[in-house]
Design a protein around this motif. Structure first.
Motif, PDB file in Angstrom:
ATOM      1  N   SER A 269      -9.397  -3.452   0.301  1.00 53.47           N
ATOM      2  CA  SER A 269     -10.436  -4.672   0.057  1.00 53.47           C
ATOM      3  C   SER A 269      -9.823  -5.296  -1.271  1.00 53.47           C
ATOM      4  CB  SER A 269     -11.884  -4.522   0.190  1.00 53.47           C
ATOM      5  OG  SER A 269     -12.351  -3.703  -0.802  1.00 53.47           O
ATOM      6  N   SER A 270      -9.486  -4.449  -2.049  1.00 52.91           N
ATOM      7  CA  SER A 270      -9.069  -4.772  -3.854  1.00 52.91           C
ATOM      8  C   SER A 270      -7.567  -5.270  -3.899  1.00 52.91           C
ATOM      9  CB  SER A 270      -9.729  -3.931  -4.622  1.00 52.91           C
ATOM     10  OG  SER A 270     -10.926  -3.772  -4.416  1.00 52.91           O
TER      11      SER A 270
ATOM     12  N   ALA B 240      -8.668  -5.113 -10.253  1.00 53.51           N
ATOM     13  CA  ALA B 240      -8.398  -3.872  -9.628  1.00 53.51           C
ATOM     14  C   ALA B 240      -7.466  -3.272 -10.122  1.00 53.51           C
ATOM     15  CB  ALA B 240      -8.465  -3.936  -8.170  1.00 53.51           C
TER      16      ALA B 240
ATOM     17  N   ARG C 116       0.718  -1.146  -0.012  1.00 52.55           N
ATOM     18  CA  ARG C 116      -0.003   0.047   0.021  1.00 52.55           C
ATOM     19  C   ARG C 116       0.906   1.333   0.101  1.00 52.55           C
ATOM     20  NH1 ARG C 116      -5.440   0.801   0.828  1.00 52.55           N
ATOM     21  NH2 ARG C 116      -5.986   2.494   2.081  1.00 52.55           N
TER      22      ARG C 116
ATOM     23  N   ILE D  73      -8.137   0.871  -3.026  1.00 50.45           N
ATOM     24  CA  ILE D  73      -9.225   0.269  -2.238  1.00 50.45           C
ATOM     25  C   ILE D  73      -8.593  -1.052  -1.270  1.00 50.45           C
ATOM     26  CG2 ILE D  73     -11.535  -0.796  -1.734  1.00 50.45           C
ATOM     27  CD1 ILE D  73     -12.369   0.689  -4.197  1.00 50.45           C
TER      28      ILE D  73
ATOM     29  N   GLY E 199      -6.635   3.179  -7.635  1.00 50.23           N
ATOM     30  CA  GLY E 199      -7.814   3.392  -6.575  1.00 50.23           C
ATOM     31  C   GLY E 199      -7.516   3.051  -5.307  1.00 50.23           C
TER      32      GLY E 199
END
Length: 126
Positions: A105-106, A112, A52, A103, A101
């Motif tokens: 959870s993706s 994604a 991330r 997100i 994006g």
């Protein structure tokens, strides 16, 4: 247009190590995910590890946990996959990918990710 370039693939004997690197060029994003996926012929692309953008969260698939480590450098826009104790079943084409994006959870979802590298072959012999 974001471009991702992977390097570091190759052939190694079981138990050996390889280090894959991926460098992104082009537009920058305030938040993003970068991930490593792998694919063998006839099978779906499989999530390996994800990073991330703020470096505070990484995730490694159960199949490689304890053997593979992902790390990233936001300033250099690079992500590295250190692969240790390689097994023949790790043989695959490995792809780097970026998801602007981000997100959470993706993180593990191939669909994604908007940008993909060309892939680098990793072959582990028994």
């Amino acid at each position: 247009q974001v471009q991702l370039v992977e390097s570091g693939g190759g052939m190694v004997q079981a138990g050996g190590s390889l280090r894959l690197s991926c460098t992104a060029s082009g537009p920058s994003f305030n938040r993003y995910h970068m991930g490593w996926f792998r694919q063998v012929p006839g099978k779906e692309r499989e999530f390996v590890a994800g990073f991330r953008w703020n470096g505070g969260y990484t995730y490694v698939a159960d199949s490689v946990k304890g053997r593979f480590t992902i790390s990233g450098d936001n300033a250099k826009k690079t992500v590295t996959l250190q692969m240790n104790s390689l097994k023949p079943e790790d043989t695959a084409v490995y792809f780097c990918a970026m998801d602007p994006g981000a997100i959470l959870s993706s993180l593990r979802v191939p669909g994604a990710y908007d940008y993909w590298g060309q892939g680098t072959q990793v072959t582990v012999s028994s």
